[in-house]
Scaffold this motif. Structure first.
Motif, short mmCIF file in Angstrom:
data_model
loop_
_atom_site.label_atom_id
_atom_site.label_comp_id
_atom_site.label_asym_id
_atom_site.label_seq_id
_atom_site.Cartn_x
_atom_site.Cartn_y
_atom_site.Cartn_z
N HIS A 56 0.87 -1.18 0.00
CA HIS A 56 0.00 0.00 0.00
C HIS A 56 0.91 1.22 0.00
O HIS A 56 1.82 1.32 0.83
CB HIS A 56 -0.91 0.00 1.23
CG HIS A 56 -2.03 0.99 1.16
ND1 HIS A 56 -1.79 2.36 1.04
CD2 HIS A 56 -3.37 0.85 1.18
CE1 HIS A 56 -2.97 2.99 0.98
NE2 HIS A 56 -3.94 2.09 1.06
N GLU A 63 -7.42 2.56 -5.51
CA GLU A 63 -8.41 2.20 -4.49
C GLU A 63 -9.60 3.15 -4.56
O GLU A 63 -9.44 4.37 -4.69
CB GLU A 63 -7.76 2.27 -3.09
CG GLU A 63 -8.73 1.84 -1.99
CD GLU A 63 -8.07 1.69 -0.62
OE1 GLU A 63 -6.85 1.93 -0.49
OE2 GLU A 63 -8.79 1.31 0.32
N HIS A 90 -10.25 -4.73 0.18
CA HIS A 90 -10.02 -4.41 1.58
C HIS A 90 -11.32 -4.71 2.31
O HIS A 90 -12.36 -4.12 1.98
CB HIS A 90 -9.65 -2.92 1.74
CG HIS A 90 -8.25 -2.61 1.34
ND1 HIS A 90 -7.80 -1.33 1.10
CD2 HIS A 90 -7.18 -3.43 1.15
CE1 HIS A 90 -6.52 -1.37 0.77
NE2 HIS A 90 -6.13 -2.63 0.79
N GLU A 106 -8.10 -4.19 7.15
CA GLU A 106 -7.38 -2.98 7.59
C GLU A 106 -8.13 -2.42 8.78
O GLU A 106 -8.51 -1.25 8.80
CB GLU A 106 -7.38 -1.93 6.49
CG GLU A 106 -6.60 -2.26 5.24
CD GLU A 106 -6.73 -1.15 4.21
OE1 GLU A 106 -7.87 -0.72 3.94
OE2 GLU A 106 -5.70 -0.73 3.70
ZN LIG Z 1 -6.04 2.62 1.33
#
Ligand SMILES: [Zn+2]
Ligand SMILES: [Zn+2]
Length: 293
Positions: free
Chosen positions: A66, A143, A214, A259
């Motif tokens: 990331h 993203e 995610h 996350e």
């Molecule tokens: Zn992110």
């Protein structure tokens, strides 16, 4: 999906893999350098050797990166915009050294200059970055975002516009964040809402471009445009929604990475991974078949 979590790199980049393997991750996301600094130190040969040893253990399906949070390709011309391009180039170089297939990137924020200007800057920035890293196989996975402030990427049309305009769309991919989808206004609580969100990606960009998910619950409400992650079932999306998400057979081999808030001993990740795995339909674990549409 292949489940895992973002792993801290404290003590060395290889420690992220060791930690992830230790708690049963199939996939690991990591920062290739300190995510709150513009530039990182090169890895030592010792770091790289330890990393290669962990990666070769063969227990991880995918390891990906990331990009750092300071990077904003969408900003108007400024020293920080230039630094953003240089920092992303360095991150791709570091990711190449680690053999990562892709780096997840927030497209950027226009900082008041307007969406059209922001998108133009992002496209120009990516073109510069791809030119400077021509020999690297590392892709940038854009993203989707919650749409906080002037951040772009909460509308799938933003991501599609970037795809259409960059010179090398083959270097791009997508990472879809469930919390960001929900905060941007997609009601993932129902199978229909999930299908609608994924349907936008399918029609505007293509499902083949989805390199990762995610998996985060959201502390804030549907359409809040405020990005606050919560543990699975501890937010406004709720645990039942993740049943239709993790059982979507189109994404059986795609990474699904947590996350969510965690403490140093990572026990929250252990719990969240167990919750996700318990939601997967398999023989003896199925109350009703997956609804297909
Ligand atoms: Zn992110
Ligand atoms: Zn995310």
């Amino acid at each position: 999906m292949k489940f895992g979590a973002h792993m801290p790199t404290g003590g060395g980049i290889w420690r992220a893999l060791e930690r992830g393997i230790g708690i049963g991750c199939e996939v690991v996301q990591l920062f290739v350098k300190n995510n709150r600094q513009w530039f990182g130190q090169p890895y030592s040969p010792d770091d790289l050797a330890r990393y290669a040893n962990q990666a070769a253990a063969g227990k991880l399906h995918t390891i990906f990166g990331h990009a750092g949070y300071l990077i904003n390709l969408g900003a108007p011309a400024s020293p920080n915009r230039d630094r953003s391009v240089q920092a992303l180039i360095q991150e791709i170089q570091l990711a190449t050294e680690l053999g990562l297939p892709f780096l997840v990137l927030h497209p950027g924020a226009h900082l008041g200059a307007g969406e059209a200007s922001g998108l133009q800057q992002i496209v120009a920035g990516l073109d510069d970055v791809f030119r400077a890293t021509r020999a690297s196989p590392v892709r940038i996975a854009l993203e989707n975002t919650a749409g906080q402030g002037t951040c772009l990427g909460h509308d799938i049309a933003h991501l599609a516009a970037i795809y259409q305009r960059v010179q090398h769309p083959g270097r791009l991919g997508l990472c879809l964040d469930t919390a960001h989808f929900f905060e941007a206004g997609h009601n993932l609580r129902t199978p229909r809402g999930w299908q609608a969100a994924i349907g936008q990606v399918e029609s505007q960009i293509g499902l083949r471009e989805i390199l990762a998910f995610h998996l985060n619950d959201s502390k804030t409400d549907l359409g809040s445009r405020v990005d606050r992650h919560a543990g699975i079932g501890q937010g406004k999306i709720g645990r039942p929604a993740f049943r239709h998400i993790v059982n979507d057979s189109r994404f059986a081999t795609v990474p699904g990475c947590l996350e969510t808030p965690k403490s140093e001993d990572l026990h929250e990740d252990v719990e969240n991974l167990a919750i996700l795995r318990a939601l997967v339909f398999r023989r003896g674990n199925s109350t009703k078949p997956l609804m297909e549409t």
